[in-house]
Write a protein that holds these residues in place. Structure first.
Motif, PDB file in Angstrom:
ATOM      1  N   SER A   1      39.910  37.497  41.930  1.00 14.98           N
ATOM      2  CA  SER A   1      40.921  38.542  42.098  1.00 14.98           C
ATOM      3  C   SER A   1      41.454  39.001  40.743  1.00 14.98           C
ATOM      4  O   SER A   1      41.693  40.192  40.541  1.00 14.98           O
ATOM      5  N   LEU A   2      41.617  38.088  39.805  1.00 16.92           N
ATOM      6  CA  LEU A   2      42.111  38.486  38.485  1.00 16.92           C
ATOM      7  C   LEU A   2      41.127  39.397  37.767  1.00 16.92           C
ATOM      8  O   LEU A   2      41.527  40.212  36.934  1.00 16.92           O
TER       9      LEU A   2
ATOM     10  N   PHE B   1      39.799  41.876  39.082  1.00 18.54           N
ATOM     11  CA  PHE B   1      40.203  43.220  39.490  1.00 18.54           C
ATOM     12  C   PHE B   1      41.467  43.687  38.779  1.00 18.54           C
ATOM     13  O   PHE B   1      41.867  44.840  38.928  1.00 18.54           O
ATOM     14  N   ALA B   2      42.087  42.826  37.988  1.00 18.66           N
ATOM     15  CA  ALA B   2      43.249  43.234  37.188  1.00 18.66           C
ATOM     16  C   ALA B   2      42.841  43.770  35.828  1.00 18.66           C
ATOM     17  O   ALA B   2      43.673  44.329  35.117  1.00 18.66           O
TER      18      ALA B   2
ATOM     19  N   LEU C   1      44.038  46.979  40.970  1.00 18.12           N
ATOM     20  CA  LEU C   1      45.172  46.083  40.681  1.00 18.12           C
ATOM     21  C   LEU C   1      45.834  45.609  41.968  1.00 18.12           C
ATOM     22  O   LEU C   1      46.266  44.459  42.068  1.00 18.12           O
TER      23      LEU C   1
ATOM     24  N   CYS D   1      43.778  42.891  43.487  1.00 17.75           N
ATOM     25  CA  CYS D   1      44.126  41.640  42.806  1.00 17.75           C
ATOM     26  C   CYS D   1      45.403  41.064  43.395  1.00 17.75           C
ATOM     27  O   CYS D   1      45.486  39.865  43.677  1.00 17.75           O
ATOM     28  N   ASP D   2      46.402  41.918  43.605  1.00 16.86           N
ATOM     29  CA  ASP D   2      47.691  41.455  44.118  1.00 16.86           C
ATOM     30  C   ASP D   2      47.638  40.924  45.542  1.00 16.86           C
ATOM     31  O   ASP D   2      48.514  40.189  45.960  1.00 16.86           O
TER      32      ASP D   2
ATOM     33  N   TRP E   1      45.206  37.090  44.557  1.00 15.91           N
ATOM     34  CA  TRP E   1      45.507  36.014  43.622  1.00 15.91           C
ATOM     35  C   TRP E   1      46.523  35.025  44.195  1.00 15.91           C
ATOM     36  O   TRP E   1      46.387  33.819  43.974  1.00 15.91           O
TER      37      TRP E   1
END
Length: 186
Positions: free
Chosen positions: A78-79, A81-82, A113, A116-117, A120
């Motif tokens: 997921s990070l 995607f940040a 983003l 990701c949120d 994560w």
């Protein structure tokens, strides 16, 4: 002791996400980096703290190694995607003076983003065996889904047809899986 209560941290995160509407919903707050930083801290830090061991809650015990590893993999994935944050002005609303990003991860999902949120905190919660953290994942998803709808309106307002074309081509939040083509009988 509020710091040990998972619902205290969940409430703070929900307030942060609620205030996030001000970033994408109004031009005044959306242009304020200080407001964006405050909202970011309020929305994200509680979701870091909530799964930690000092917060009293039901836990997956013993937390098997495979589940910890799964959590770490989800967190790392997921990070990833940040990473587009290095190419945009983060923590502010859409602004047509910035170029519309349509390449890289923005060609995979329109809101990397936000993706990701969603995930994560799930990875973090699995790594620490936080049952409440895992159960809150659908709540975070719902809040983020609403926020993406509001941000989409602001993006259309700022970028017009260019953003509408991106909407038609790229999924909002979840990447499309490639379709398997069935071979024709020969």
């Amino acid at each position: 002791m509020a710091q040990a209560d998972p619902w205290f941290w969940a409430f703070l995160a929900a307030v942060g996400w609620g205030l996030g509407i001000g970033i994408v919903g109004t031009r005044t707050l959306g242009r304020s980096l200080a407001f964006g930083v405050a909202v970011f801290v309020l929305a994200e830090v509680p979701r870091i703290v909530l799964p930690l061991p000092f917060v009293v809650q039901p836990r997956i015990e013993p937390n098997p190694t495979w589940l910890v590893l799964l959590g770490v993999l989800i967190l790392a994935g997921s990070l990833f995607f940040a990473t587009p944050v290095v190419r945009i002005v983060p923590l502010t609303g859409p602004d047509r003076s910035e170029p519309l990003r349509t390449d890289g991860l923005y060609a995979v999902v329109r809101h990397p983003l936000m993706l990701c949120d969603v995930f994560w905190p799930l990875g973090w919660s699995l790594a620490f065996g936080s049952i409440i953290g895992v159960l809150l994942t659908p709540v975070w998803l719902a809040m983020i889904w609403v926020l993406t709808h509001l941000e989409e309106e602001a993006l259309v307002r700022e970028y017009g047809d260019a953003y509408r074309e991106l909407q038609a081509r790229v999924p909002r939040l979840f990447p499309r899986l490639p379709r398997l083509r069935r071979g024709r009988p020969g």
